[in-house]
Design a protein around this motif. Structure first.
Motif, PDB file in Angstrom:
ATOM      1  N   ALA A  79       0.739  -1.159   0.215  1.00  0.00           N
ATOM      2  CA  ALA A  79      -0.006  -0.051  -0.063  1.00  0.00           C
ATOM      3  C   ALA A  79       0.852   1.204  -0.124  1.00  0.00           C
ATOM      4  CB  ALA A  79      -0.738  -0.099   1.268  1.00  0.00           C
ATOM      5  N   ALA A  80       1.697   1.237   0.847  1.00  0.00           N
ATOM      6  CA  ALA A  80       2.831   2.179   0.761  1.00  0.00           C
ATOM      7  C   ALA A  80       3.318   2.531  -0.332  1.00  0.00           C
ATOM      8  CB  ALA A  80       3.976   2.345   2.056  1.00  0.00           C
ATOM      9  N   ILE A  81       4.018   1.528  -1.151  1.00  0.00           N
ATOM     10  CA  ILE A  81       4.385   1.834  -2.277  1.00  0.00           C
ATOM     11  C   ILE A  81       3.742   2.295  -3.242  1.00  0.00           C
ATOM     12  CG2 ILE A  81       5.686   0.346  -4.272  1.00  0.00           C
ATOM     13  CD1 ILE A  81       6.690  -1.319  -2.271  1.00  0.00           C
ATOM     14  N   VAL A  82       2.330   1.877  -3.482  1.00  0.00           N
ATOM     15  CA  VAL A  82       1.256   2.242  -4.550  1.00  0.00           C
ATOM     16  C   VAL A  82       1.228   3.650  -4.113  1.00  0.00           C
ATOM     17  CG1 VAL A  82      -0.982   2.032  -5.083  1.00  0.00           C
ATOM     18  CG2 VAL A  82       0.265   0.105  -4.711  1.00  0.00           C
ATOM     19  N   ILE A  83       1.156   4.271  -3.022  1.00  0.00           N
ATOM     20  CA  ILE A  83       0.707   5.441  -2.700  1.00  0.00           C
ATOM     21  C   ILE A  83       2.036   6.425  -3.064  1.00  0.00           C
ATOM     22  CG2 ILE A  83       0.683   7.029  -0.744  1.00  0.00           C
ATOM     23  CD1 ILE A  83      -0.876   5.135   0.678  1.00  0.00           C
ATOM     24  N   LYS A  84       3.318   5.887  -2.842  1.00  0.00           N
ATOM     25  CA  LYS A  84       4.631   6.725  -3.011  1.00  0.00           C
ATOM     26  C   LYS A  84       4.552   6.779  -4.705  1.00  0.00           C
ATOM     27  CE  LYS A  84       7.512   5.035   0.553  1.00  0.00           C
ATOM     28  NZ  LYS A  84       8.496   4.038   0.928  1.00  0.00           N
ATOM     29  N   ILE A  85       3.935   5.891  -5.472  1.00  0.00           N
ATOM     30  CA  ILE A  85       3.841   5.785  -6.824  1.00  0.00           C
ATOM     31  C   ILE A  85       3.101   6.987  -7.399  1.00  0.00           C
ATOM     32  CG2 ILE A  85       3.539   4.595  -9.130  1.00  0.00           C
ATOM     33  CD1 ILE A  85       4.359   2.139  -7.727  1.00  0.00           C
ATOM     34  N   ILE A  86       1.883   7.145  -6.674  1.00  0.00           N
ATOM     35  CA  ILE A  86       0.631   7.973  -7.215  1.00  0.00           C
ATOM     36  C   ILE A  86       1.296   9.420  -6.747  1.00  0.00           C
ATOM     37  CG2 ILE A  86      -1.490   8.825  -6.396  1.00  0.00           C
ATOM     38  CD1 ILE A  86      -2.364   5.748  -5.899  1.00  0.00           C
ATOM     39  N   LEU A  87       2.032   9.380  -5.767  1.00  0.00           N
ATOM     40  CA  LEU A  87       2.411  10.936  -5.220  1.00  0.00           C
ATOM     41  C   LEU A  87       3.540  11.281  -6.085  1.00  0.00           C
ATOM     42  CD1 LEU A  87       2.646  10.678  -1.526  1.00  0.00           C
ATOM     43  CD2 LEU A  87       1.302  12.151  -2.850  1.00  0.00           C
ATOM     44  N   MET A  88       4.551  10.217  -6.850  1.00  0.00           N
ATOM     45  CA  MET A  88       5.263  10.564  -7.813  1.00  0.00           C
ATOM     46  C   MET A  88       4.746  11.360  -8.957  1.00  0.00           C
ATOM     47  SD  MET A  88       8.480   9.969  -6.981  1.00  0.00           S
ATOM     48  CE  MET A  88       9.548   9.727  -8.505  1.00  0.00           C
ATOM     49  N   ILE A  89       3.555  10.461  -9.386  1.00  0.00           N
ATOM     50  CA  ILE A  89       2.921  10.982 -10.612  1.00  0.00           C
ATOM     51  C   ILE A  89       2.152  12.443 -10.293  1.00  0.00           C
ATOM     52  CG2 ILE A  89       1.023  10.350 -12.367  1.00  0.00           C
ATOM     53  CD1 ILE A  89       1.634   7.354 -11.776  1.00  0.00           C
ATOM     54  N   VAL A  90       1.657  12.525  -9.280  1.00  0.00           N
ATOM     55  CA  VAL A  90       0.732  13.647  -8.887  1.00  0.00           C
ATOM     56  C   VAL A  90       1.834  15.051  -8.822  1.00  0.00           C
ATOM     57  CG1 VAL A  90      -0.752  14.800  -7.521  1.00  0.00           C
ATOM     58  CG2 VAL A  90      -1.198  12.651  -7.937  1.00  0.00           C
ATOM     59  N   CYS A  91       2.964  14.769  -8.126  1.00  0.00           N
ATOM     60  CA  CYS A  91       3.984  15.883  -7.801  1.00  0.00           C
ATOM     61  C   CYS A  91       4.750  16.328  -8.859  1.00  0.00           C
ATOM     62  CB  CYS A  91       4.613  15.537  -6.676  1.00  0.00           C
ATOM     63  SG  CYS A  91       3.714  15.384  -4.977  1.00  0.00           S
ATOM     64  N   ALA A  92       4.659  15.391  -9.996  1.00  0.00           N
ATOM     65  CA  ALA A  92       5.602  15.520 -11.202  1.00  0.00           C
ATOM     66  C   ALA A  92       5.275  16.768 -11.882  1.00  0.00           C
ATOM     67  CB  ALA A  92       5.336  14.455 -12.142  1.00  0.00           C
TER      68      ALA A  92
END
Length: 266
Positions: A79-92
């Motif tokens: 779950a934490a890894i998925v959240i980090k991936i989403i944040l990477m995309i959103v913050c890009a």
């Protein structure tokens, strides 16, 4: 998370510039802006390397008992890894937008033209301002590179150890015996062990590369402004543009440009 810090810092920089708190026609403010803009890139890529390390730990299913570096990756659950991936995309988007905007205004706000100032005098001031910013960007790049080497050096033993263990022969054998499945675990092991090294190199390396880019941009516009002000022969601006491509050594090109302009003015 580093990536959130990257996005927040990018938005903050744009806000400070828009509200005229960060007055980029001043050399000191421009240097601070370049350093903080480099930090935006550094934080984003640090998070990317941190994510790879967390994925590596998750793949091999081990934690701090295998590598003390696991703590640097934060929560390594799915779950934490998925959240980090989403944040990477959103913050890009905000991070990239901030980088592009700050690069643009660092050039356009290099000097403020006085109401009755002659064109040549204005271009001379712009050329000097760009040269000063180019020197600062190059010096900051050198500092970042040295810092990266110093911080990365203690982790080189871990890298060499995994390189010896995961040599091409072993990789080929495991690939043939397991039909490539073992490669996933081996890649995960490599990332888990060397994740901290990758975080250091990615973060400081990205910052150093962006600062090097700034020095090239400043060299291009410094040469162009000097040429337009007739402080530099038309053909020589190309030479200074090429010299500005020399990482670190372009400081000498900026100093030489300023000296040549001073001699022309004198």
């Amino acid at each position: 998370m580093y990536v959130v810090g990257s996005a927040v810092l990018a938005v903050l920089l744009v806000f400070l510039e828009k509200t005229k708190v960060l007055k980029l026609h001043k050399t000191s403010a421009a240097i601070i802006a370049m350093l903080l803009t480099a930090a935006v890139a550094g934080l984003y890529f640090t998070e990317g390397a941190r994510l790879l390390g967390a994925m590596g730990v998750k793949i091999i299913g081990a934690g701090s008992e295998l590598t003390g570096a696991a703590k640097a990756y934060g929560n390594t659950s799915k779950a934490a890894i998925v959240i980090k991936i989403i944040l990477m995309i959103v913050c890009a988007f905000p991070s990239a937008t901030g980088l592009i905007y700050m690069t643009k205004v660092l050039v356009s706000r290099a000097a403020v033209r006085d109401e009755f100032e002659e064109e040549n005098a204005y271009e001379v001031r712009r050329a000097k301002a760009f040269a000063n910013r180019g020197i600062a960007a190059s010096l900051l790049m050198i500092v970042m590179t040295v810092l990266m080497v110093i911080l990365a050096f203690p982790h080189l033993d871990e890298l060499m150890g995994t390189m010896i263990l995961l040599n091409p022969v072993i990789l080929l054998i495991f690939s043939l015996l397991t039909f490539g499945i073992a490669l996933i675990a081996l890649v995960g092991y490599f990332l888990a062990i060397n994740g901290v090294l990758f975080m250091i190199v990615s973060g400081l390396g990205a910052a150093a590369i962006l600062l090097y880019f700034f020095s090239i941009v400043m060299g291009f516009f410094a040469s162009g402004s000097a040429s337009r002000s007739n402080s530099l022969p038309r053909g020589r601006w190309i030479l200074y543009v090429l010299l500005s491509l020399m990482a670190g050594w372009n400081i000498l090109a900026f100093i030489s440009l300023k000296k040549e302009m001073a001699e022309k003015a004198g």
